[in-house]
Design a protein around this motif. Structure first.
Motif, short mmCIF file in Angstrom:
data_model
loop_
_atom_site.label_atom_id
_atom_site.label_comp_id
_atom_site.label_asym_id
_atom_site.label_seq_id
_atom_site.Cartn_x
_atom_site.Cartn_y
_atom_site.Cartn_z
N THR A 3 0.84 -1.19 0.00
CA THR A 3 0.00 0.00 0.00
C THR A 3 0.87 1.24 0.00
N CYS A 6 -3.27 5.33 1.52
CA CYS A 6 -4.70 5.07 1.71
C CYS A 6 -5.30 6.22 2.49
N ALA A 156 -6.58 1.89 8.57
CA ALA A 156 -5.45 2.25 7.71
C ALA A 156 -4.26 1.32 7.93
N SER A 159 -4.95 -2.13 6.59
CA SER A 159 -4.86 -2.09 5.13
C SER A 159 -3.41 -2.09 4.68
N SER A 166 -8.44 -4.19 0.06
CA SER A 166 -8.66 -2.81 -0.39
C SER A 166 -9.88 -2.84 -1.30
N LEU A 380 -13.19 3.73 3.18
CA LEU A 380 -11.96 3.93 2.41
C LEU A 380 -12.31 4.85 1.25
#
Length: 397
Positions: A3, A6, A156, A159, A166, A380
């Motif tokens: 990631t 985000c 967060a 993720s 996601s 998100l």
């Protein structure tokens, strides 16, 4: 960690009905506020972990290597039942935050580091990230600001760790996770709440996670399946109060006058149940004038009950008087003794009436927000969907 960035948000919370009675086994309704906390997480190559909290003027960073050493000997950090006292003590020593500290800045930092280290404890290495958080919620006002913060952190970081998916596609501006993933986010957020509050009920983080309206009874939290979105005026009297002192005061009054106070508590519970039934009807069949009449009457009844319990305040009386003079109905929300109140806004109410009330309330030193209840829980977001708004604000820091 794949990631790169985000962007998540979570709502604040208010108690619609059931304050104080819920402590004594009665039903309460907690609602999400459309005042949100926003978080942006970015992966970096700095070999540092950075936290930016512009609302409370906090900008800190730590070397990854220093944080890694704190994990030596810590086990089962993903247990999600009890806090790891060993890690918490190490974090207090590392940050210089004393055991008795309760200030907002210290608690926010401690919760962030605890969740971050716990989430990434089993990874090959700690992630180099920058986390920036900005909120529309005032701190210390009983509106779930810490829970919204912890929900955002949990979503967060999970993720970024790729523990959860996601769910956002290229065509979407916002998306939510699966029920199972939301439950995981909620459990991690509760850990953050335990860092900050010690022994929280779990209501605030549940509202931040699920949004909408939640029924709370005897430790069981049940989201209402269908809820209407209602407009409200939220007012912060800015009168400080101690929740602990107010709760003890109600308990003392119950012990002193049990035959008087127990029916009051049962009546508050009945208000909550009647309101729940009315909201369900509104969501199922559409709102009507009669539905709003019922909601207004319930607000008035509950406010009188709260005054009987001894948790009213002259500032809240002022709020009720100013709004009732304009045909609007208000009650305290939360612990009482000052703090915040909510005012129901009917769909047909003229904007000038609301503005007039706000101006008069501001004259007493109060702070007001026109918002809504029943907002979505943690989400998100696509950065492009908000780049003209919150990202612009975050980039200014």
């Amino acid at each position: 960690m794949h990631t790169r960035e985000c962007f998540v948000s979570a709502p604040g919370k208010a108690i619609l009905h059931g304050e104080h009675a819920v402590v004594h086994g009665q039903v309460a309704l907690a609602v999400s506020l459309n005042l949100r906390t926003y978080l942006r997480l970015q992966s970096t190559s700095s070999c540092k972990v950075c936290i930016n909290l512009p609302n409370i003027d906090t900008f800190l960073s730590w070397e990854i290597t220093a944080l890694q050493r704190l994990l030596v000997g810590c086990k089962e950090l993903g247990d999600l039942k009890e806090l790891d006292a060993n890690l918490l003590n190490r974090l207090r020593e590392f940050t210089g935050i004393s055991d008795g500290s309760t200030d907002t800045r210290s608690m926010a930092v401690l919760a962030f580091l605890y969740i971050y280290l716990s989430v990434f404890a089993e990874a090959e290495s700690l992630a180099s990230i920058t986390v920036s958080v900005w909120s529309e919620l005032p701190t210390g006002a009983g509106l779930g600001s810490s829970a919204a913060y912890n929900v955002c952190l949990s979503a967060a970081l999970l993720s970024a760790r790729e523990t959860i998916s996601s769910p956002l596609t290229h065509q979407q501006e916002s998306a939510r996770w699966s029920k199972e993933e939301m439950e995981l986010i909620n459990r991690w957020a509760l850990m953050g709440e335990k860092v900050i509050h010690g022994n929280p009920s779990g209501v605030d983080n549940a509202v931040g996670t699920w949004g909408g309206i939640l029924r709370y009874h005897a430790g069981n939290i049940t989201p209402l399946s269908r809820v209407p979105v209602l407009r409200i005026l939220l007012t912060n009297t800015k009168v400080p109060r101690s929740t602990k002192v107010l709760v003890l005061g109600v308990k003392d009054k119950i012990n002193k006058f049990p035959s008087v106070m127990k029916p009051v508590l049962e009546s508050v519970s009945a208000v909550s149940c009647t309101c729940e039934h009315t909201l369900t009807e509104m969501a199922t069949h559409g709102p009507s004038a009669e539905h709003y009449n019922v909601l207004e009457e319930l607000i008035d009844i509950n406010q009188h009950h709260l005054n009987v319990m001894g948790v009213g305040h002259s500032s809240l009386d002022t709020l009720c008087r100013v709004t009732l003079a304009r045909g609007l109905h208000s009650k305290l929300t939360g612990a009482g003794g000052g703090g915040c109140g909510i005012t129901l806004l009917r769909p047909e109410i003229d904007a000038s009436v609301i503005q007039s009330a706000i101006e008069e309330l501001k004259g007493y030193g109060f702070e007001c927000w026109e918002t809504s209840i029943g907002a979505p829980g943690v989400q998100l977001h696509s950065p492009t969907a908000v780049k003209q708004g919150i990202l612009k604000i975050l980039n200014s820091y």
